[in-house]
Write an enzyme that holds these catalytic residues in place. Sequence first.
Site, PDB file in Angstrom:
ATOM      1  N   CYS A   1       0.838  -1.149   0.030  1.00  0.00           N
ATOM      2  CA  CYS A   1       0.131   0.006  -0.026  1.00  0.00           C
ATOM      3  C   CYS A   1       0.825   1.413   0.040  1.00  0.00           C
ATOM      4  O   CYS A   1       1.982   1.342   0.718  1.00  0.00           O
ATOM      5  CB  CYS A   1      -0.975   0.047   1.296  1.00  0.00           C
ATOM      6  SG  CYS A   1      -1.788  -1.340   1.267  1.00  0.00           S
TER       7      CYS A   1
ATOM      8  N   ARG B   1       5.927  -0.841  -6.089  1.00  0.00           N
ATOM      9  CA  ARG B   1       5.902  -1.755  -4.990  1.00  0.00           C
ATOM     10  C   ARG B   1       5.016  -2.729  -5.057  1.00  0.00           C
ATOM     11  O   ARG B   1       4.793  -3.469  -4.177  1.00  0.00           O
ATOM     12  CB  ARG B   1       5.673  -0.667  -3.897  1.00  0.00           C
ATOM     13  CG  ARG B   1       6.719   0.126  -3.610  1.00  0.00           C
ATOM     14  CD  ARG B   1       6.407   1.223  -2.797  1.00  0.00           C
ATOM     15  NE  ARG B   1       7.766   1.892  -2.339  1.00  0.00           N
ATOM     16  CZ  ARG B   1       8.262   1.976  -1.085  1.00  0.00           C
ATOM     17  NH1 ARG B   1       7.510   1.397  -0.083  1.00  0.00           N
ATOM     18  NH2 ARG B   1       9.378   2.531  -0.970  1.00  0.00           N
TER      19      ARG B   1
ATOM     20  N   TRP C   1      -2.937  -2.751  -1.577  1.00  0.00           N
ATOM     21  CA  TRP C   1      -2.339  -4.346  -1.738  1.00  0.00           C
ATOM     22  C   TRP C   1      -3.282  -5.098  -0.812  1.00  0.00           C
ATOM     23  O   TRP C   1      -3.209  -5.147   0.603  1.00  0.00           O
ATOM     24  CB  TRP C   1      -1.091  -4.348  -1.527  1.00  0.00           C
ATOM     25  CG  TRP C   1      -0.234  -5.724  -1.743  1.00  0.00           C
ATOM     26  CD1 TRP C   1       0.010  -6.140  -3.013  1.00  0.00           C
ATOM     27  CD2 TRP C   1       0.045  -6.731  -0.823  1.00  0.00           C
ATOM     28  NE1 TRP C   1       0.568  -7.564  -2.832  1.00  0.00           N
ATOM     29  CE2 TRP C   1       0.433  -7.918  -1.536  1.00  0.00           C
ATOM     30  CE3 TRP C   1      -0.175  -6.798   0.543  1.00  0.00           C
ATOM     31  CZ2 TRP C   1       0.756  -9.061  -0.799  1.00  0.00           C
ATOM     32  CZ3 TRP C   1       0.285  -8.143   1.382  1.00  0.00           C
ATOM     33  CH2 TRP C   1       0.650  -9.052   0.631  1.00  0.00           C
TER      34      TRP C   1
ATOM     35  N   ASN D   1      -2.488   2.398   5.635  1.00  0.00           N
ATOM     36  CA  ASN D   1      -1.409   0.985   5.391  1.00  0.00           C
ATOM     37  C   ASN D   1      -1.167   0.602   6.391  1.00  0.00           C
ATOM     38  O   ASN D   1      -1.227   1.424   7.758  1.00  0.00           O
ATOM     39  CB  ASN D   1       0.062   1.951   4.789  1.00  0.00           C
ATOM     40  CG  ASN D   1      -0.016   2.464   3.466  1.00  0.00           C
ATOM     41  OD1 ASN D   1      -0.856   2.539   2.809  1.00  0.00           O
ATOM     42  ND2 ASN D   1       1.162   2.969   3.066  1.00  0.00           N
ATOM     43  N   GLY D   2      -1.075  -0.678   6.658  1.00  0.00           N
ATOM     44  CA  GLY D   2      -0.969  -1.496   7.690  1.00  0.00           C
ATOM     45  C   GLY D   2      -2.004  -2.652   8.080  1.00  0.00           C
ATOM     46  O   GLY D   2      -2.873  -2.635   7.071  1.00  0.00           O
TER      47      GLY D   2
ATOM     48  N   GLU E   1      17.687 -19.625  -3.448  1.00  0.00           N
ATOM     49  CA  GLU E   1      17.388 -18.446  -3.824  1.00  0.00           C
ATOM     50  C   GLU E   1      16.808 -18.573  -5.295  1.00  0.00           C
ATOM     51  O   GLU E   1      15.987 -18.141  -5.837  1.00  0.00           O
ATOM     52  CB  GLU E   1      18.750 -17.394  -3.756  1.00  0.00           C
ATOM     53  CG  GLU E   1      18.625 -16.215  -4.507  1.00  0.00           C
ATOM     54  CD  GLU E   1      17.516 -15.054  -4.198  1.00  0.00           C
ATOM     55  OE1 GLU E   1      16.683 -15.606  -3.239  1.00  0.00           O
ATOM     56  OE2 GLU E   1      17.271 -14.269  -4.810  1.00  0.00           O
TER      57      GLU E   1
ATOM     58  N   LYS F   1      13.420 -17.544  -6.782  1.00  0.00           N
ATOM     59  CA  LYS F   1      13.029 -16.845  -8.074  1.00  0.00           C
ATOM     60  C   LYS F   1      12.216 -17.246  -8.964  1.00  0.00           C
ATOM     61  O   LYS F   1      11.426 -16.680  -9.437  1.00  0.00           O
ATOM     62  CB  LYS F   1      14.519 -16.340  -8.591  1.00  0.00           C
ATOM     63  CG  LYS F   1      15.472 -15.356  -8.095  1.00  0.00           C
ATOM     64  CD  LYS F   1      15.132 -14.068  -8.129  1.00  0.00           C
ATOM     65  CE  LYS F   1      14.251 -13.523  -7.031  1.00  0.00           C
ATOM     66  NZ  LYS F   1      15.140 -12.964  -5.777  1.00  0.00           N
TER      67      LYS F   1
ATOM     68  N   GLU G   1       8.381 -17.264  -7.821  1.00  0.00           N
ATOM     69  CA  GLU G   1       7.978 -15.961  -7.755  1.00  0.00           C
ATOM     70  C   GLU G   1       7.699 -15.457  -9.148  1.00  0.00           C
ATOM     71  O   GLU G   1       6.378 -14.752  -9.108  1.00  0.00           O
ATOM     72  CB  GLU G   1       9.059 -15.211  -7.092  1.00  0.00           C
ATOM     73  CG  GLU G   1       8.826 -13.918  -6.541  1.00  0.00           C
ATOM     74  CD  GLU G   1      10.212 -13.097  -5.983  1.00  0.00           C
ATOM     75  OE1 GLU G   1      10.100 -12.463  -5.133  1.00  0.00           O
ATOM     76  OE2 GLU G   1      11.326 -13.752  -6.107  1.00  0.00           O
TER      77      GLU G   1
ATOM     78  N   HIS H   1      16.048 -38.341   1.939  1.00  0.00           N
ATOM     79  CA  HIS H   1      15.222 -38.593   3.203  1.00  0.00           C
ATOM     80  C   HIS H   1      13.712 -38.303   2.994  1.00  0.00           C
ATOM     81  O   HIS H   1      12.976 -37.523   3.806  1.00  0.00           O
ATOM     82  CB  HIS H   1      15.600 -37.743   4.278  1.00  0.00           C
ATOM     83  CG  HIS H   1      17.230 -38.059   4.699  1.00  0.00           C
ATOM     84  ND1 HIS H   1      17.369 -39.097   5.376  1.00  0.00           N
ATOM     85  CD2 HIS H   1      18.530 -37.604   4.664  1.00  0.00           C
ATOM     86  CE1 HIS H   1      18.824 -39.331   5.506  1.00  0.00           C
ATOM     87  NE2 HIS H   1      19.247 -38.431   5.158  1.00  0.00           N
TER      88      HIS H   1
ATOM     89  N   LYS I   1       6.771  -5.169  -3.501  1.00  0.00           N
ATOM     90  CA  LYS I   1       8.251  -4.936  -3.521  1.00  0.00           C
ATOM     91  C   LYS I   1       8.525  -4.752  -2.070  1.00  0.00           C
ATOM     92  O   LYS I   1       9.479  -5.193  -1.606  1.00  0.00           O
ATOM     93  CB  LYS I   1       8.509  -3.891  -4.414  1.00  0.00           C
ATOM     94  CG  LYS I   1      10.037  -3.606  -4.345  1.00  0.00           C
ATOM     95  CD  LYS I   1      10.660  -4.470  -5.198  1.00  0.00           C
ATOM     96  CE  LYS I   1      12.145  -4.283  -5.186  1.00  0.00           C
ATOM     97  NZ  LYS I   1      12.952  -5.622  -5.290  1.00  0.00           N
TER      98      LYS I   1
HETATM   99  C1  AGP Z   1      12.537 -11.337  -3.208  1.00  0.00           C
HETATM  100  O1  AGP Z   1      12.694 -11.548  -4.721  1.00  0.00           O
HETATM  101  C2  AGP Z   1      11.258 -11.071  -2.645  1.00  0.00           C
HETATM  102  N1  AGP Z   1      10.565 -10.071  -3.473  1.00  0.00           N
HETATM  103  C3  AGP Z   1      11.322 -10.983  -1.069  1.00  0.00           C
HETATM  104  O2  AGP Z   1      11.449 -12.281  -0.721  1.00  0.00           O
HETATM  105  C4  AGP Z   1      12.173  -9.796  -0.235  1.00  0.00           C
HETATM  106  O3  AGP Z   1      13.348 -10.279  -0.592  1.00  0.00           O
HETATM  107  C5  AGP Z   1      11.535  -9.985   1.107  1.00  0.00           C
HETATM  108  O4  AGP Z   1      10.129  -9.488   1.167  1.00  0.00           O
HETATM  109  C6  AGP Z   1      12.494  -9.179   1.867  1.00  0.00           C
HETATM  110  O5  AGP Z   1      12.534  -7.819   1.493  1.00  0.00           O
HETATM  111  P1  AGP Z   1      13.426  -6.732   1.804  1.00  0.00           P
HETATM  112  O6  AGP Z   1      14.989  -7.223   1.605  1.00  0.00           O
HETATM  113  O7  AGP Z   1      13.018  -5.405   1.447  1.00  0.00           O
HETATM  114  O8  AGP Z   1      13.407  -6.861   3.544  1.00  0.00           O
END
Ligand code: AGP
Length: 609
Positions: free
Chosen positions: A2, A27, A75, A100-101, A482, A486, A489, A505, A604
Amino acid sequence: MCGIVAAAARREVSEILLEGLRRLEYRGYDSAGMALIDNEHNLQLHKQQGKVCELEKAQKLHPHLGCTGIAHTRWATHGEPSGVNAHPHISGQRIALVHNGIIENHAILRKELCAAGYEFSSATDTEVIVHMLHQYLESGRSLLAAMQETVDRLEGAYAVAAVDVVHPDQVVAARKGSPLVVGIGIGENFLASDQLALRQVTDRFIYLEEGDVVEISPSSLQIYDASGAPVERKRSLISEAVEVADLGGFDHYMLKEIHEQPRALAATFAQAADHPVIDDCFGAGAAEVFDKVKGVQIVACGTSFHAGMVARYWLEELAGIPCQVEVASEFRYRKRVTHANTLLVTISQSGETADSLAALRNAGDGEFAASLVISNVANSSLVRDSDLVFLTRAGMEIGVASTKAFTTQLVALLMLTYALGRRASMTEKKQQEIIAALKDLPDYVQQTLELNDEIEQLSESFIPKHHALFLGRGIQYPIAMEGALKLKEISYIHAEAYPAGELKHGPLALVDDDMPVVAVAPSDDLLEKLKSNLEEVRSRGGELFVFADSKAGFSSEARVKVLDMPHCPEVIKPIVYTVALQLLSYHVALQKGTDVDKPRNLAKSVTVE
Ligand code: AGP
C-alpha cells in the site's frame, strides 16, 4: 504494498497525488483511489480495482479538483481487491481516509460501531478507522483530538491520513509500525508513505516517529508525539538526484537490474576504498563494536534471508565467528537465549519490511552488543533505527524479484566477514584472497551474463513443467534456495530447494521424468558428495540441469544439461552462480508470459505483518 500520498496546498493537487501514486506503483498493488475536497467543500472520490492509469482515466473522464486531498494504492489484506475495498474509505460524506498496515482489533471495533449505527460497505479492516474518526468528530472533538483518540484505540500497524470537509484545508495523519513522511513545501505541505512519492514537489522531509500524529495545512505543520505533546522532529534535506525508473532499452526492470550487477557490485565494494579502514563502511563507531563482537545473529525475510544464510557459512568458516540466521517473522515472536556480545544484523533491501523492523524493535534491552542493518535505502525505517548501517549501492530496484539487491547484500556480508575475521581467526592470506576476489567479482558476473543465450535455451525445458527441485550443498544450498524462490516468484512454477544430502530422506520420492532438477555444482570440497546425490536423481529418470565450472567434470548427455560457468575464486562462487539462476528464472517467466516485474500477489516492500 500500500502507498499513501496526501496534499494540503493552495493549488489544485489532483495531478500531484496521481504522480505520487505513479512513483509508488513499482511496490505492487491491486487497486487505487483518490479523494479531494472541492471548492464547495464536498468530498469527491475516485477509486477502483486496477492500475493508477485506470484512476487517471476516471479522473480525465470526470475531473475532480481540489487543493486538499489524499490518495492510495492498496495491496489487499482484508477483503478481496475490488473497487469497494479500495481506499479512500468514507464516513458520513464528511471524512475520507487512507490506511497502510493491518488493524488487528478491527472485528471488535466493527461490532461497537455497528451497534452505534454505522453501516459498513467494505470487507476491510480500515473502514473501522474512518467511522471511529467520524464518531469522535460528531461528538465535538477537533480533527486532531478525534484522530488522537481514534489511533489510541487501534491495535496493529498503521499509517493513516484523513481529510474532513468541515476542515477543508487540513490533512490529519498518524503512524505506528508503518512509515509516513511529511514533505515540506512553500505555502503547501504533503504526506506520503515514502519520500520518493513527493520528490516531484519538495526535497525537505520529516520522518515521523512511532505514535506521532500530524496536522498539516498549506501554511502550518504541527506534530504531536504519542502522549499528545507538540514536538519538533528533525528535518532532512534529501538533495541527491532521484533515480528515474527507466527501462534503459531492456524489456523488463528485472532484466535491466540483472545486467546492472557488475556496476552495482563494484560500487558497493568501492566504499571500502572511500574509507581508511573497511570498518568505517559500517558507520561511525563500527570499529569499537566489532572489537567486542563474539557472535552474529542475522534476521531477514525472503531473498535477504538467503543472503544471511550464505553469510553464516562465510562468518563461521572464514572468520570463525558463530552465526545464527532466522527469518524475522519467527525471530520476533520467539523467546531467545542470546550469548553476550552478539551483533544483531538485519538485512533488508527496502529497509521497511515490517517483520524485520519488528524483530529489530523487539530485541531486548541489552540483548545485543549493537544492531547493524544492511539496506539499499538510506532513510528507511531500519536504517534510522539501527546503530550501524551499511548501505548497498545497488541503486533503485524496481522488479519485485530481488536480484542486484541480493548480490550487493552478499558483497556487504563478505566485507563484514572480512572486518570481523581480521579480529578473529582469519589468516592474512585469506584476507587478501577476499579483497582480490571482491575486486574481480564484477568481471566474473559479466562473464556469467554473457551466458544468457545458453541459459535461455535451457529455460525452454521448464516451460511445460509444474514443479522443479533445486539442489546444492554447503554454501551453495542457500543459492539453490534463492534460485527456487526466483523461479516460483516470477514463473509460478512450484520450486523447492534441498541440501542435496537430504534428497534421500524424502524428496527423492518426487523425482520422475517430469521433474527438472537444477544442481548448483561448482568444483568445491563437497562436489563428489553432490555428484553421488545427482546419480540418485539420474537413476530415477530425473532430468538434470547442472550449473558447474569445467573443473567440476560434468558433461552434457541424455537427460543431463550442463551450463559451463566461469571458473572463479571459491569465496565469490555463491554470487556468481546466483546470476545464472536469475537469468534462468527470467527466461522461464518470459516464455510463460507472466508479469515478470510485478508477479501476482506480491509486493516490493512488505510493510504489513
Ligand atoms: C525477493 O525476490 C522477494 N521479493 C522477497 O523475498 C524480499 O526479498 C523480502 O520481502 C524481503 O524484502 P526486504 O529485503 O526489502 O526486507
